[in-house]
Scaffold this active site. Structure first.
Site, PDB file in Angstrom:
ATOM      1  N   GLY A 115      45.731  12.524  76.047  1.00 46.30           N
ATOM      2  CA  GLY A 115      47.059  12.625  75.451  1.00 46.30           C
ATOM      3  C   GLY A 115      47.441  14.060  75.144  1.00 46.30           C
ATOM      4  N   GLY A 124      50.486  16.336  72.606  1.00 48.36           N
ATOM      5  CA  GLY A 124      51.612  16.332  71.680  1.00 48.36           C
ATOM      6  C   GLY A 124      52.036  17.737  71.358  1.00 48.36           C
ATOM      7  CB  ALA A 125      54.620  19.005  69.050  1.00 46.29           C
ATOM      8  CB  ALA A 126      49.867  19.419  66.833  1.00 48.78           C
ATOM      9  N   GLY A 127      49.021  19.868  70.041  1.00 49.31           N
ATOM     10  CA  GLY A 127      47.896  20.155  70.916  1.00 49.31           C
ATOM     11  C   GLY A 127      47.543  18.981  71.806  1.00 49.31           C
ATOM     12  CD  GLU A 128      45.828  20.210  76.614  1.00 47.64           C
ATOM     13  OE1 GLU A 128      46.523  20.308  77.641  1.00 47.64           O
ATOM     14  OE2 GLU A 128      44.669  20.669  76.508  1.00 47.64           O
ATOM     15  CB  VAL A 129      44.368  13.771  72.015  1.00 48.91           C
ATOM     16  CG1 VAL A 129      43.284  12.837  71.464  1.00 48.91           C
ATOM     17  CG2 VAL A 129      45.329  14.177  70.899  1.00 48.91           C
ATOM     18  CE  LYS A 144      46.588  17.269  66.215  1.00 47.79           C
ATOM     19  NZ  LYS A 144      47.206  16.814  64.935  1.00 47.79           N
ATOM     20  CG  ASP A 170      55.098  13.583  62.167  1.00 45.65           C
ATOM     21  OD1 ASP A 170      56.258  13.258  62.468  1.00 45.65           O
ATOM     22  OD2 ASP A 170      54.288  14.065  62.992  1.00 45.65           O
TER      23      ASP A 170
END
Length: 209
Positions: free
Chosen positions: A63, A65-70, A85, A177
């Site tokens: 995955g 997202g805006a904060a980083g990759e998972v 994360k 959030d």
């Protein structure tokens, strides 16, 4: 995506129906704690000193997202599957990352994703959490066109989410959030809140100012 199999999603949703049919209503647990003092911890004090690349060598991206990759990886010592994360470290995000790890390390609730550990790897922060096999609620709602949540299922997910929020608020914290991306499902039908990147901790200093 094969990482979020159709059968796993249905198991999670069917679990909710089973609880509804049996009339099971888990108790809401609320903590009663005083407002904490302002924290002076640094990121170096919060992270582990081991080299995670020697422990989690089979990481596979699942995955982004805006904060980083998972990533999904396996602990070579225990065989436990974990979610990693990975976030870029820079000055603007440092305070938020310290708050995020501090909150996760000191949160313990059946409806909050378990924190395992965190590491600094070059210019990245790695945060390790329990892996939730059902994926996020967004996957349920968007990935499969013929998966439709019933009212009891929606009520179950809402109730489990509210239990987590009551716990968080009792510790004088705000998640800030809550959305389907940050509500995760377990293979057993469990519902847990994740991603405390925008969370805030209220303190005595803030109350007096």
């Amino acid at each position: 995506s094969t990482l979020f199999p159709y059968t796993t999603l249905f198991r999670s949703l069917e679990f909710a129906d089973n609880l509804q049919n049996k009339g099971i209503q888990p108790e809401i647990v609320k903590e009663n704690v005083p407002l904490p003092d302002e924290s002076s911890l640094t990121l170096d004090q919060l992270v582990e000193k081991d080299d995670p690349t020697q422990i989690y060598g089979d990481a596979k991206k699942i995955g982004e997202g805006a904060a980083g990759e998972v990533f999904l990886a396996t602990d070579s010592r225990s065989g436990q599957r974990v979610a990693i994360k990975k976030m870029q470290l820079h000055g603007e995000s440092l305070k938020m990352l310290i708050t995020e790890i501090s909150i996760m390390k000191t949160s313990s609730h059946p409806n909050i994703v378990d924190y395992i550990s965190s590491y600094i790897v070059e210019d990245q922060l790695w945060v390790l959490m329990e892996y939730m096999g059902g994926g996020c609620l967004t996957e349920v709602l968007e990935q499969f066109d013929d998966v439709q949540m019933s009212e009891p299922q929606m009520a179950y997910v809402s109730y489990e989410t509210i239990k987590a929020l009551i716990y968080i608020h009792s510790l004088h914290r705000v998640h800030r959030d809550i959305k389907s991306d940050n509500i995760l499902l377990g293979d057993d039908g469990s519902v847990k809140i994740a991603d405390f990147g925008y969370a805030a901790q209220l303190t005595k200093k803030q109350q007096s100012s």
